[in-house]
Motif scaffolding. Structure first.
Motif, short mmCIF file in Angstrom:
data_model
loop_
_atom_site.label_atom_id
_atom_site.label_comp_id
_atom_site.label_asym_id
_atom_site.label_seq_id
_atom_site.Cartn_x
_atom_site.Cartn_y
_atom_site.Cartn_z
N SER A 69 67.86 78.43 -54.75
CA SER A 69 67.06 78.59 -53.54
C SER A 69 66.39 77.30 -53.10
N ASN A 71 67.86 74.14 -54.18
CA ASN A 71 68.87 73.12 -54.47
C ASN A 71 68.52 72.27 -55.69
N PRO A 197 63.27 75.93 -44.94
CA PRO A 197 64.26 75.59 -45.98
C PRO A 197 63.70 74.51 -46.90
N ASP A 199 64.80 71.85 -49.96
CA ASP A 199 65.84 71.17 -50.74
C ASP A 199 65.12 70.06 -51.50
N CYS A 262 64.09 85.34 -54.64
CA CYS A 262 64.69 84.11 -54.15
C CYS A 262 66.02 84.35 -53.43
N GLN A 263 66.71 85.41 -53.83
CA GLN A 263 67.95 85.76 -53.15
C GLN A 263 67.71 86.22 -51.71
N GLN A 264 66.48 86.67 -51.43
CA GLN A 264 66.14 87.18 -50.09
C GLN A 264 65.60 86.09 -49.17
N ILE A 265 65.48 84.86 -49.67
CA ILE A 265 64.87 83.79 -48.88
C ILE A 265 65.62 83.52 -47.59
N GLY A 266 66.94 83.60 -47.64
CA GLY A 266 67.73 83.39 -46.43
C GLY A 266 67.35 84.36 -45.33
N ILE A 267 67.08 85.60 -45.70
CA ILE A 267 66.67 86.62 -44.74
C ILE A 267 65.30 86.27 -44.16
N ILE A 269 63.98 83.28 -43.86
CA ILE A 269 64.12 82.12 -42.98
C ILE A 269 64.66 82.55 -41.61
N GLN A 270 65.55 83.53 -41.62
CA GLN A 270 66.12 84.02 -40.36
C GLN A 270 65.07 84.67 -39.45
#
Length: 406
Positions: A69, A71, A197, A199, A262-267, A269-270
């Motif tokens: 999540s 990098n 995001p 990194d 952490c797997q839900q972070i993309g959601i 951010i959206q």
């Protein structure tokens, strides 16, 4: 008759939570993971038999998810009880390693209390701490920071996103300045995770801290990122866990929950664009209701969910109690120092007087925030302000507008 009265009471006690920077609720996906872990993966991950190996597999899977999540590499992630522990561990570990050859740490006056209080302790041990000043929105000026670094400096502390203002620092530029001068950098990334995001390689930081309960994960679990070549020494003795740095049996269900969060972070951010719209709407409507309100959060380079609002002439404890009585939760700043009943160090650092700081609240949105809920908050706020202005029991406002000049 009684039923109708009860309905009116419950309507009046609508619940609107607007303090997501303090903590978040545990999302359903995380709850499922934690329940499954407590039921099936309760073994000691250090044990060599099957139930222990299953728990260890869950542990390392979660480590990989946290690392991905931001990098990082999995072996650069160390689980702690919270970001406060992570910050303590990094600061104390590095101070032990560098002192007395090097004694100086450069920080900022708007850091989280876990940084500030730890640095205050380290000063009693001989460490020299200097704060790089910030502007009226909490931004560090890189050229000023650069001028403060000397041969005695071994670390720069600068958080990525501020918990009270929402200010997002240019950590990439700050990291480059530190690296060019041979200085390590620690960035508290707690309030940034899930909002922008992250990194760590692109940012160039050597150390970073994170906490699960800010991203709809459980409390009691955090993470420490240490770049693979960055120095670190054991900070909790007693066992071989976490590559020998942090002894103690790992909290598998919490760690598993952190990994799933952490797997839900993309959601998350959206949802940023939607959050910005809600933030802009709320700010616009508050200004219409109370034109004297002052916005302390930056218009650009700020997280999408955070607003710091100063209400001239209105004490924040009075305002928060009124909102709470109507089922609305906001705060005056960091939850870690809200019980101290003194002006926020963050607000004072950006130039607000003690009086103005105590007339300031923080509103932070989350995944369950809707325009409908915000309309209810605005209705309650408008009614309160009108009643307050017309009440003969309330003295006329007496404040100097220059205090609020930006």
């Amino acid at each position: 008759m009684i039923l109708n009265r009860l309905k009116r009471v419950f309507r009046h006690r609508s619940s609107v939570y607007l303090d997501y920077n303090a903590t978040t609720n545990i999302c359903k996906e995380v709850q499922k993971t934690m329940k499954r872990s407590m039921k099936h993966h309760w073994g000691n991950p250090s044990s060599g038999y099957r139930i222990g190996k299953k728990a260890n597999k869950v542990l390392e899977q979660a480590r990989t998810r946290v690392a991905k999540s931001i990098n990082a590499r999995p072996h650069e992630i160390y689980f702690t009880s919270c970001a406060t522990e992570s910050n303590n561990a990094i600061l104390k570990s590095l101070s032990l390693q560098f002192y007395p050859k090097k004694k100086k740490i450069i920080s900022t006056p708007i850091e989280h209390s876990s940084i500030i209080y730890t640095l205050e302790y380290l000063e009693t041990q001989g460490i020299v701490v200097e704060n790089c000043p910030v502007d009226s929105y909490g931004f560090v000026q890189p050229e000023v920071l650069s001028s403060m670094i000397d041969e005695d400096t071994f670390l720069v502390c600068c958080m990525l996103a501020n918990n009270e203002l929402g200010t997002v620092q240019n950590i990439k530029e700050i990291s480059k300045i530190a690296k060019d001068k041979g200085v390590l950098i620690l960035s508290d990334c707690v309030q940034a995770l899930g909002k922008i995001p992250i990194d760590v390689r692109d940012l160039g930081v050597d150390y970073a801290s994170f906490s699960a309960h800010k991203i709809y994960g459980p409390k009691g679990i955090g993470a420490l990122y240490a770049r693979i070549t960055a120095p670190m020494i054991q900070f909790i003795h007693g066992g071989h866990q976490e590559e020998g740095l942090r002894g103690g049996t790992e909290s598998i269900h919490n760690i598993a929950g952190f990994g799933t969060a952490c797997q839900q972070i993309g959601i998350l951010i959206q949802k940023t664009e939607e959050m910005v719209e809600l933030k802009d709407y709320f700010e616009r409507e508050v200004k219409a209701i109370y034109p004297d309100v002052v916005i302390n959060s930056p218009v650009v380079n700020g997280v999408s969910n955070t607003l710091s609002l100063s209400f001239p002439g209105i004490q924040n404890n009075e305002l928060m109690m009124m909102l709470d009585s109507n089922g609305i939760a906001v705060s005056s700043g960091s939850a870690c120092s809200s019980q101290e009943n003194k002006p926020s160090h963050v607000l004072k650092a950006i130039g607000l007087s003690d009086d103005v700081a105590q007339q300031t609240i923080r509103v932070s949105f989350g995944v369950d925030t809707t325009k409908k809920k915000l309309k209810y908050v605005l209705t309650v706020l408008e009614k309160y302000l009108k009643e307050r202005a017309s009440s003969s029991d309330v003295p006329q406002r007496n404040f100097e507008m220059e205090k609020f000049a930006r």
